[in-house]
Motif scaffolding. Structure first.
Motif, short mmCIF file in Angstrom:
data_model
loop_
_atom_site.label_atom_id
_atom_site.label_comp_id
_atom_site.label_asym_id
_atom_site.label_seq_id
_atom_site.Cartn_x
_atom_site.Cartn_y
_atom_site.Cartn_z
N ASP B 10 1.01 -1.42 -0.25
CA ASP B 10 -0.06 0.29 -0.28
C ASP B 10 0.96 1.37 0.01
O ASP B 10 0.72 2.03 -1.07
CB ASP B 10 -0.92 0.33 1.37
CG ASP B 10 -2.35 0.70 0.94
OD1 ASP B 10 -2.61 0.61 0.16
OD2 ASP B 10 -2.48 1.43 1.99
N ASP B 11 1.71 1.14 1.13
CA ASP B 11 2.88 2.23 0.84
C ASP B 11 3.76 2.51 -0.79
O ASP B 11 3.89 3.69 -0.98
CB ASP B 11 3.81 2.14 1.37
CG ASP B 11 3.04 2.54 3.10
OD1 ASP B 11 1.84 2.93 3.30
OD2 ASP B 11 3.74 1.86 4.73
N VAL B 13 2.09 1.41 -4.00
CA VAL B 13 1.45 2.38 -4.46
C VAL B 13 1.67 3.93 -4.06
O VAL B 13 1.51 4.47 -5.30
CB VAL B 13 -0.20 1.78 -4.50
CG1 VAL B 13 -0.73 2.52 -5.10
CG2 VAL B 13 0.06 0.00 -5.02
N SER B 14 0.94 4.08 -3.32
CA SER B 14 1.53 5.25 -2.64
C SER B 14 2.29 6.61 -2.47
O SER B 14 2.35 7.21 -2.70
CB SER B 14 0.98 6.14 -1.16
OG SER B 14 0.17 5.19 -0.43
N ALA B 16 5.19 5.84 -0.62
CA ALA B 16 5.28 6.37 0.37
C ALA B 16 6.98 6.19 1.38
O ALA B 16 6.59 5.66 1.92
CB ALA B 16 4.33 6.75 1.05
N THR B 38 -1.63 -8.83 -6.20
CA THR B 38 -2.46 -7.54 -5.12
C THR B 38 -1.71 -5.99 -5.37
O THR B 38 -2.92 -5.23 -5.39
CB THR B 38 -1.52 -7.93 -3.86
OG1 THR B 38 -2.07 -9.43 -3.54
CG2 THR B 38 -2.24 -7.17 -2.75
N GLU B 41 -3.79 -4.87 -8.89
CA GLU B 41 -5.64 -4.54 -7.90
C GLU B 41 -5.84 -3.52 -7.58
O GLU B 41 -6.58 -3.42 -7.24
CB GLU B 41 -5.65 -5.66 -7.49
CG GLU B 41 -6.54 -7.49 -8.10
CD GLU B 41 -6.69 -8.23 -7.11
OE1 GLU B 41 -6.98 -9.75 -7.48
OE2 GLU B 41 -6.93 -7.78 -6.13
N LEU B 42 -4.40 -3.85 -6.70
CA LEU B 42 -4.39 -2.26 -6.12
C LEU B 42 -4.40 -0.63 -7.09
O LEU B 42 -4.61 0.08 -6.53
CB LEU B 42 -3.15 -1.97 -4.71
CG LEU B 42 -3.16 -2.46 -3.54
CD1 LEU B 42 -2.03 -2.37 -2.60
CD2 LEU B 42 -4.57 -1.08 -2.78
N LYS B 44 -5.05 -0.51 -9.78
CA LYS B 44 -5.92 -0.14 -10.02
C LYS B 44 -7.35 0.50 -9.69
O LYS B 44 -7.95 0.82 -10.39
CB LYS B 44 -6.91 -1.59 -10.83
CG LYS B 44 -7.72 -1.34 -11.90
CD LYS B 44 -6.64 -2.18 -12.88
CE LYS B 44 -7.53 -1.77 -14.22
NZ LYS B 44 -7.71 -3.86 -15.02
N THR B 45 -7.12 0.32 -8.28
CA THR B 45 -7.96 0.48 -7.23
C THR B 45 -7.70 2.64 -7.47
O THR B 45 -8.67 2.96 -7.27
CB THR B 45 -8.16 0.27 -6.06
OG1 THR B 45 -8.03 -1.87 -6.35
CG2 THR B 45 -9.11 0.38 -5.28
N VAL B 46 -6.20 2.35 -6.96
CA VAL B 46 -6.07 3.61 -7.24
C VAL B 46 -6.49 4.25 -8.14
O VAL B 46 -6.73 5.70 -8.19
CB VAL B 46 -5.01 4.06 -6.18
CG1 VAL B 46 -4.37 5.43 -6.58
CG2 VAL B 46 -4.23 3.38 -5.00
N GLN B 50 -8.36 7.59 -8.97
CA GLN B 50 -8.30 8.91 -9.04
C GLN B 50 -9.07 9.26 -10.67
O GLN B 50 -9.43 10.80 -10.97
CB GLN B 50 -6.64 8.99 -9.62
CG GLN B 50 -5.43 8.72 -8.10
CD GLN B 50 -4.41 8.06 -9.04
OE1 GLN B 50 -4.15 7.82 -10.15
NE2 GLN B 50 -3.49 8.62 -7.64
#
Lengths: 220, 254
Positions: B10-11, B13-14, B16, B38, B41-42, B44-46, B50
């Motif tokens: 998650d970080d 993708v962000s 961070a 995963t 998918e993450l 794509k979700t973000v 956006q």
């Protein structure tokens, strides 16, 4: 100050607070600084300019938080009225836009509280439906068929299905583009909490949007 | 590494993560199918989220807001101004000591003087509910939950001789059992009668105007409760002339 009514309106906000020395503002690189300073001097035109500058982002945030256009518009007005009412609390310790977001999030929470969660959700559903179909079309490429309004409606409705504590952080980060630090200031929670809420919100959205985000099985 | 990478996706993708951490994630994702899926998918979700950026028809509220400001709708109320001042004061050096003193005053000077008058859920007005320690019958208890009776005296009388009683409801909830409702009723009745006796024992100390209020209430409870004889005897034992007269009246009624 030509009109007595103007004086009555503009003076209380500034009279009851300590005026901020120019030196305190000097180092700030905030693009709203000049307008804020003029507004603090009592210039309503400067306040109107600040409203115009920020209303789109505030309205967008509130629409995604509340899910209803009329409610979002009312809440946008409430946000700027509250901003005018409590503007003296802003000390340029953060960006003015962050402060505006904080007032907007509070306005959304107050509005939801006063309306009641149930009514808001019903209206949100109606609103999302009015934008387009919520469910993906069957028998076609999901993403291709859900472009434009229908995709927006689906995403909006999935966002509204998130718990309130998770919704605001993910909207502010992934849609509004604020940093963890800024969101931490807006929501008045620790940065670690912001990260964890964004993580949980994304996990929940990934599960709910599986039909759109899942990669096709290899070999099929 | 897999669990650590899964936690950091998650970080990643962000954006961070540090460059070093990001490159370790990339190395792992290259060899781990699950994390690769995963991560996809993450991302794509973000990306989908956006897409909600911009594209909104936003109403121009500036004129409406400024008009409302001119009408005084953004002015703070007197309450707001006072509460803001109070907050500032409490946050100041004198706030904590004064707040402590106020709480102390409340605990030791005000609360002990408060009197409470309790309504016991009972039968309708014509039937006694104050039968001393007697419990209401099992049959009447369910009905008693929906009605209220005449008030009872409660709390320590000797702490509250000068203040008029204040009303407080005693309610058996529909969800509580008949037995527990009866037990509560019995307890409150006993307390109330204890206080009646305490009051009578100290009646001489009660200021004259307050005595009348208590005595008239008392006569009503005694009559309702069928405890007239008991009350009459205790009234007679006092030196108060009005109490004596009440005692005679009770005895006549009996």
């Amino acid at each position: 100050m030509s009109h007595p009514r103007m004086a009555a309106v503009t003076h209380p906000l500034f009279d009851r607070t300590r005026s901020i020395p120019d030196a305190e503002l000097a180092g700030s690189a905030d693009p709203d600084r000049e307008l804020v300073v003029r507004w603090r001097r009592g210039e309503l035109d400067a306040f109107a300019a600040l409203v115009r500058r920020h209303q789109r982002r505030v309205f967008g945030l509130l629409l995604r938080m509340l899910g209803n256009r009329e409610e979002a518009e009312d809440a946008t007005q409430d946000t700027f009225l509250n901003l005018h009412r409590h503007g003296h609390r802003f000390r340029f310790e953060s960006r003015f836009s962050t402060f505006v977001y904080r007032v907007a999030v509070n306005a959304a929470l107050n509005r939801r509280r006063s309306l009641g969660r149930r009514r808001s959700q019903v209206e949100a559903f109606t609103e999302a439906q009015s934008i387009g179909q919520l469910a993906p079309a069957a028998g076609s490429d999901p993403e291709a068929s859900l472009l434009g309004d229908r995709l927006r409606a689906r995403l909006t409705s999935e966002l509204l299905a998130l718990p309130e504590a998770l919704r605001a952080p993910v909207i502010l980060f992934d849609i509004e583009g604020l940093s963890y630090g800024e969101i931490s200031e807006v929501l008045e929670v620790a940065e670690g909490t912001v990260k964890s809420r964004i993580h949980r919100a994304r996990q929940a959205l990934r599960a709910r949007l599986r039909d759109l985000v899942a990669a096709p099985e290899s070999g099929s | 590494m897999h669990r650590r990478a899964a936690r950091l996706l998650d970080d990643y993708v962000s954006g961070a993560l540090s460059r070093r951490e990001a490159s370790r994630i990339e190395d792992h994702v290259a060899v781990c199918a699950e994390c690769r899926r995963t991560l996809g998918e993450l991302r794509k979700t973000v990306e989908l989220l956006q897409r909600l950026r911009g594209g909104l028809e936003c109403p121009d509220v500036a004129d409406a807001v400024v008009a409302r400001v001119r009408r005084g709708e953004a002015d703070t109320s007197v309450w707001d101004r006072w509460s803001a001042r109070a907050s500032r004061f409490l946050a100041g050096p004198l706030g904590a000591p004064l707040a402590t003193a106020a709480v102390g005053l409340l605990l030791f000077a005000v609360l002990p003087r408060l009197e409470v008058e309790i309504s016991i859920p009972g039968r309708d007005g014509s039937t006694s509910v104050l039968a001393g320690p007697t419990l209401p019958s099992t049959e009447s208890a369910p009905q008693a939950r929906r009605t209220t009776s005449a008030p009872l005296l409660a709390r320590r009388v000797n702490e509250s001789l000068t203040q008029p009683p204040r009303s407080m409801s005693f309610t058996c909830f529909e969800s509580s059992s008949v037995e527990s409702c009866r037990d509560q009723h019995a307890l409150m009745t006993r307390l109330a009668m204890d206080n009646v006796w305490a009051f009578l024992a100290q009646i001489e100390q009660v200021p004259e105007p307050r005595r009348d209020v208590w005595l008239s209430g008392l006569s009503r409870y005694a009559a309702d409760a069928g405890a007239a004889a008991d009350v009459a005897a205790r009234l007679r034992a006092t030196g108060d002339p009005r109490a004596q007269r009440l005692a005679i009246r009770f005895e006549e009624v009996r």
